[in-house]
Design a protein around this motif. Structure first.
Motif, PDB file in Angstrom:
ATOM      1  N   THR A  46      -7.021  -0.657  -4.126  1.00  0.00           N
ATOM      2  CA  THR A  46      -7.399  -0.263  -5.487  1.00  0.00           C
ATOM      3  C   THR A  46      -6.258  -0.574  -6.448  1.00  0.00           C
ATOM      4  O   THR A  46      -5.081  -0.549  -6.083  1.00  0.00           O
ATOM      5  CB  THR A  46      -7.745   1.240  -5.632  1.00  0.00           C
ATOM      6  N   ASP A  47      -6.639  -0.873  -7.681  1.00  0.00           N
ATOM      7  CA  ASP A  47      -5.700  -0.897  -8.800  1.00  0.00           C
ATOM      8  C   ASP A  47      -6.472  -0.305  -9.972  1.00  0.00           C
ATOM      9  O   ASP A  47      -7.630   0.096  -9.805  1.00  0.00           O
ATOM     10  CB  ASP A  47      -5.146  -2.319  -9.035  1.00  0.00           C
ATOM     11  N   GLU A  66     -11.532  -2.230  -7.043  1.00  0.00           N
ATOM     12  CA  GLU A  66     -11.582  -1.531  -5.761  1.00  0.00           C
ATOM     13  C   GLU A  66     -12.196  -2.496  -4.753  1.00  0.00           C
ATOM     14  O   GLU A  66     -13.184  -3.158  -5.050  1.00  0.00           O
ATOM     15  CB  GLU A  66     -12.437  -0.269  -5.890  1.00  0.00           C
ATOM     16  N   MET A 104       4.639   4.647   4.862  1.00  0.00           N
ATOM     17  CA  MET A 104       4.293   4.391   3.468  1.00  0.00           C
ATOM     18  C   MET A 104       5.364   3.458   2.898  1.00  0.00           C
ATOM     19  O   MET A 104       6.534   3.537   3.299  1.00  0.00           O
ATOM     20  CB  MET A 104       4.280   5.688   2.663  1.00  0.00           C
ATOM     21  N   LEU A 105       5.001   2.591   1.987  1.00  0.00           N
ATOM     22  CA  LEU A 105       5.965   1.643   1.439  1.00  0.00           C
ATOM     23  C   LEU A 105       5.689   1.363  -0.032  1.00  0.00           C
ATOM     24  O   LEU A 105       4.623   1.667  -0.554  1.00  0.00           O
ATOM     25  CB  LEU A 105       5.960   0.357   2.268  1.00  0.00           C
ATOM     26  N   ARG A 106       6.688   0.790  -0.667  1.00  0.00           N
ATOM     27  CA  ARG A 106       6.541   0.376  -2.067  1.00  0.00           C
ATOM     28  C   ARG A 106       7.196  -0.989  -2.255  1.00  0.00           C
ATOM     29  O   ARG A 106       8.155  -1.330  -1.547  1.00  0.00           O
ATOM     30  CB  ARG A 106       7.195   1.381  -3.021  1.00  0.00           C
ATOM     31  N   ILE A 115       1.854   0.535  -3.757  1.00  0.00           N
ATOM     32  CA  ILE A 115       2.159   1.469  -2.687  1.00  0.00           C
ATOM     33  C   ILE A 115       1.275   1.091  -1.508  1.00  0.00           C
ATOM     34  O   ILE A 115       0.061   0.930  -1.664  1.00  0.00           O
ATOM     35  CB  ILE A 115       1.842   2.918  -3.124  1.00  0.00           C
ATOM     36  N   GLU A 162       0.132   1.660   2.712  1.00  0.00           N
ATOM     37  CA  GLU A 162       0.117   2.530   3.896  1.00  0.00           C
ATOM     38  C   GLU A 162      -0.176   1.661   5.100  1.00  0.00           C
ATOM     39  O   GLU A 162      -1.118   0.860   5.077  1.00  0.00           O
ATOM     40  CB  GLU A 162      -0.960   3.609   3.726  1.00  0.00           C
ATOM     41  N   ARG A 187      -4.010   0.537   3.344  1.00  0.00           N
ATOM     42  CA  ARG A 187      -4.264   0.847   1.936  1.00  0.00           C
ATOM     43  C   ARG A 187      -3.185   0.222   1.069  1.00  0.00           C
ATOM     44  O   ARG A 187      -2.006   0.258   1.420  1.00  0.00           O
ATOM     45  CB  ARG A 187      -4.318   2.351   1.713  1.00  0.00           C
ATOM     46  N   THR A 216      -2.362   0.619  -3.090  1.00  0.00           N
ATOM     47  CA  THR A 216      -2.696   1.197  -4.390  1.00  0.00           C
ATOM     48  C   THR A 216      -1.752   0.575  -5.402  1.00  0.00           C
ATOM     49  O   THR A 216      -0.534   0.735  -5.290  1.00  0.00           O
ATOM     50  CB  THR A 216      -2.503   2.726  -4.373  1.00  0.00           C
ATOM     51  N   GLY A 217      -2.303  -0.132  -6.359  1.00  0.00           N
ATOM     52  CA  GLY A 217      -1.494  -0.807  -7.357  1.00  0.00           C
ATOM     53  C   GLY A 217      -1.425  -0.027  -8.655  1.00  0.00           C
ATOM     54  O   GLY A 217      -2.409   0.605  -9.065  1.00  0.00           O
TER      55      GLY A 217
END
Lengths: 134, 134
Positions: free
Chosen positions: A39-40, A44, A79-81, A100, A102, A111, A113-114
């Motif tokens: 998602t951003d 989606e 989790m990462l960024r 982000i 996962e 996952r 997530t932007g």
């Protein structure tokens, strides 16, 4: 595979840069979970096929647009960024943001997530204890 | 409750600032899911009780240390981000970072993932296609 977060992110960004559909799918099979969710703020995509289609649509809508990484990959608890910049076909910056991620147990992304642009400003009127700096 | 991400974040940060144990638990009941998971690079807390204990430990280890928000709350697809700064008892900045939150259907946080400090630099030796800027 059972790679690192950095491996997965490198594969994932390379997939966004890959215009050959079969090659892109092969990359995503290595770095993206079957049911991974992207998602951003505007999009989606649920599942690897949906992500592949989203990337293909992006490439068709904005030919030559591409992403570069603006940071390394920072990871804890799976989790990462990482930061990125979107450039147009003439290499002019269009958008900056960060993702982000996962990781699943196999080291694939389940996952992303932007978030786009800078953080929003602190709203006026918030209670002083939440924003007091001194 | 069925509040916004901003409501949940305000309650969550207020909980970190609340030294009365019963009051803190009451706040977390409104903004934190029963089985919510907190992680940052140094800590993990699974469930509301574990988070309450983590906050109590933080307050005991660093009396007077506290957090302020450095951004508003930016939300999409029940995921959110916000920036914060940790200050010591003398209001001297100790650490900056941001949190990524995930909301459950009732508007409570079911996950917070914290990241500390700036993004890491791009590693040397990454393939040119991942970092090329022009």
């Amino acid at each position: 595979m059972s790679g690192t977060g950095e491996d997965a992110v490198r594969g994932y960004i390379t997939a966004w840069l890959t215009t050959d559909s079969a090659e892109r799918t092969a990359l995503l099979e290595r770095c993206w979970a079957d049911d991974g969710v992207y998602t951003d703020p505007r999009n989606e995509a649920v599942g690897r096929g949906a992500l592949a289609a989203l990337i293909a649509g992006f490439q068709q809508m904005q030919p030559g647009a591409h992403f570069v990484l603006t940071s390394g990959v920072d990871e804890h608890h799976r989790m990462l960024r990482f930061g990125w910049r979107m450039l147009d076909a003439q290499n002019q910056p269009q958008l900056e943001g960060f993702d982000i991620g996962e990781l699943d147990d196999s080291g694939r992304l389940k996952r992303i997530t932007g978030f786009f642009g800078p953080f929003p400003p602190v709203p006026t009127g918030w209670p002083e204890h939440l924003v007091r700096v001194g």
